[in-house]
Structures are given as structure tokens and as C-alpha cells.
Motif scaffolding. Structure first.
Motif, PDB file in Angstrom:
ATOM      1  N   GLU A 263       0.836  -1.205   0.000  1.00 29.96           N
ATOM      2  CA  GLU A 263       0.000   0.000   0.000  1.00 29.96           C
ATOM      3  C   GLU A 263       0.872   1.258   0.000  1.00 29.96           C
ATOM      4  N   LYS A 264       1.972   1.223   0.738  1.00 28.70           N
ATOM      5  CA  LYS A 264       2.897   2.367   0.799  1.00 28.70           C
ATOM      6  C   LYS A 264       3.548   2.613  -0.562  1.00 28.70           C
ATOM      7  N   SER A 266       2.390   1.709  -3.468  1.00 32.33           N
ATOM      8  CA  SER A 266       1.367   2.145  -4.406  1.00 32.33           C
ATOM      9  C   SER A 266       1.170   3.654  -4.333  1.00 32.33           C
ATOM     10  N   LYS A 267       1.202   4.203  -3.119  1.00 40.01           N
ATOM     11  CA  LYS A 267       1.042   5.645  -2.943  1.00 40.01           C
ATOM     12  C   LYS A 267       2.273   6.413  -3.405  1.00 40.01           C
ATOM     13  N   GLU A 268       3.432   5.733  -3.405  1.00 39.71           N
ATOM     14  CA  GLU A 268       4.680   6.407  -3.750  1.00 39.71           C
ATOM     15  C   GLU A 268       5.038   6.276  -5.226  1.00 39.71           C
ATOM     16  N   PRO A 271       1.948   1.711  -8.520  1.00 35.70           N
ATOM     17  CA  PRO A 271       0.589   1.172  -8.368  1.00 35.70           C
ATOM     18  C   PRO A 271       0.439  -0.283  -8.817  1.00 35.70           C
TER      19      PRO A 271
END
Length: 286
Positions: A263-264, A266-268, A271
Motif C-alpha cells: 500500500e505504501k 502504491s502511494k509512492e 501502483p
């Protein structure tokens, strides 16, 4: 002129649609009849289409049948209980190719046996499946046991590049003498002796086998050229025989930890990252 242009445009669109829609297809080649106690070769012909990611092949075998690898085209071959599995982190470079392995038939087998198989693969970050047409072989058993070729056993340690070998055959087991501490002797079959055993005072103690160890990593991507992920923590790599390198972040003992890392990432800006599961140091499909 306008009609010719429209016709050409429609033809190009249709051709591109066929190319985009092309998925994996496969078929298996086996003999119609085999003798009990003999071995035969299975050939799997594959056209991977435009599939370029993770692939797994699995074939269920009749009870007592065992398999040994011949050519897995760079995949990780596993001979399981009543089954064969081959895993590719990335497929071979060829669009069309064949994999093969040898199946040993037990001496007490007879009658018709069905061989079913399927592929599962990742395409556009989604899991897809292809079922091969089932094949039927007839095992002939005339009551005379035919000598079965013993599968080759390799002494291999487990790591990211290790191929799992087939289990050792129990046939023609050598009987060895074990001297006990009290001076008496008993005969124990070396091939039938359980793993991790200790002989003491005429009692065979069997310890529990070690449980398989799973770990989880977040796969960032797969590339033919070297990449540098300086902004990603705990980067590890796995280079395949075809030259493609897989990049991972982290190495977790719980899936929940891996999910947080994914999840981290994906945000950075990653994706398309996803969680890869390892068992005893080898990547597996779940």
C-alpha cells in the motif's frame, strides 16, 4: 478512394484486436497405451501469446504415478504427491515452445487413467486460467511386473534458484544393519526409514518434520535492463535464466506486513506492485 481507406482502417483495427486478445493456449501429448511398471514422456506444447508475466502449470497424476523433469524451459519444476507443478516468474522468450517430463507408472496400475492439466497466469495484473484438453491413457498389466526405472534424486538445498527434485523411489530398497547401544541388531530398510530418526534401545523415535517457512515480498516489477530503485526500501532481486530480473521490496514473515508495504509503494508511485509469496526460499503461487 474513401471506401478503400475505410476498409483498410477496419482491417487494421481488427488485426490489432486479434493481437491484443491473444492469450495463452496449450496442449498435451501422451501415448494411448503404456505398460504397468514402465515410464513414458509427457510433452506440453505452449503458445503463450502476449503473456509476459508469472505463469504456473499444474497436472494432476493418478495415484502412485511419479514424475521427473526433462525440460522445463527455465521454470521451477516440482514433483508433488499425485501431481506435477512448474512455475515461471517470467515465461521463456519464445512465443511457442514445449516442456516435457517423464512419468513412471506403478507396477500394480491397470485400466484407463485420465490426465488433466491447466495453466494459470498473470495478465494485466489479473489472474487468468487455461484448461488443457484432458487425455486418457490405458495401462496394461499382464501380471508380470516390469522393472520400473528409479527416478533420479539430487541432493539440493533450497534457495531462489533451486529446482525441487522428485522423491526417492521406495522400490528395491537396500536393507542395512543398525547396531543398537545394547549390542542387539535389527534390520531397518534404508528407504523406508522415516526422516529425522534416532535408534535407541530397540525403539525408533521419529521427530516431526520441519514446517515449511513462508515469507512475503512486494514485487515492484520485472525488467530486462538493470534498474535502480533508490527511493524504495529493502530492495532484493531475482535474476532468471532468460535474463529478466525481478525486483522486490522487503522480506516479511506475515502477509499483513507485506500488505502495508504494498500500500505504501502504491502511494509512492508503484501502483502495479503486488505481493509475491515464497516458501522455503522459492516463489510459489497462491
Amino acid at each position: 478512394m474513401l471506401k478503400s481507406f475505410v476498409f483498410t482502417f477496419i482491417t487494421l483495427v481488427a488485426s490489432n484486436a486479434i493481437i491484443v486478445a491473444q492469450d495463452l493456449t496449450a496442449s498435451q501429448i501422451v501415448p494411448n497405451t503404456v505398460a504397468a511398471g514402465s515410464s513414458f514422456t509427457v510433452e506440453i506444447k505452449v503458445n503463450r501469446g502476449n503473456v509476459s508475466g508469472f505463469m504456473k502449470f499444474y497436472q494432476e497424476l493418478p495415484k502412485g504415478f511419479t514424475a521427473t523433469e526433462i525440460d522445463s524451459k527455465g521454470g521451477s519444476f516440482s514433483s508433488l504427491e499425485n501431481g506435477v507443478k512448474i512455475v515461471w516468474i517470467a515465461p521463456p522468450k519464445e512465443i511457442s515452445y514445449s516442456v516435457s517430463y517423464k512419468i513412471t507408472v506403478p507396477a500394480d496400475a491397470s485400466g484407463a487413467k485420465n490426465l488433466t492439466a491447466k495453466y494459470s497466469y498473470i495478465k494485466n495484473n489479473e489472474r487468468s486460467f487455461f484448461d488443457l484438453a484432458p487425455q486418457t491413457i490405458t495401462v496394461k498389466n499382464d501380471g508380470q511386473l516390469t522393472k520400473t526405472e528409479t527416478p533420479k534424486v539430487l541432493d539440493a538445498s533450497f534457495d531462489d534458484n533451486t529446482t525441487i527434485t522428485s522423491p526417492k523411489s521406495a522400490e528395491n530398497a537396500n536393507v542395512e544393519k543398525a547396531e543398537l547401544e545394547n549390542g542387539s541388531k535389527s534390520k531397518i530398510s534404508s528407504d523406508n526409514k522415516p526422516a529425522n530418526t534416532e535408534v535407541e534401545s530397540n525403539v525408533v523415535k521419529t521427530s516431526k518434520p520441519e514446517a515449511s517457512k513462508k515469507s512475503y515480498r512486494v514485487q515492484i516489477g520485472a525488467f530486462s535492463a538493470k534498474k535502480d530503485f533508490k527511493d524504495v526500501a529493502e530492495v532484493t532481486t531475482l535474476t532468471l535464466e532468460n535474463g529478466i530480473t525481478k525486483y522486490f521490496s522487503g522480506n516479511f514473515t506475515s502477509k499483513e506486513q507485506a500488505i502495508k508495504r504494498q500500500e505504501k509503494l502504491s502511494k509512492e508511485g508503484y501502483p502495479k506492485s503486488f505481493i509475491a509469496t515464497f516458501e522455503n526460499g522459492k516463489i510459489i503461487a497462491e
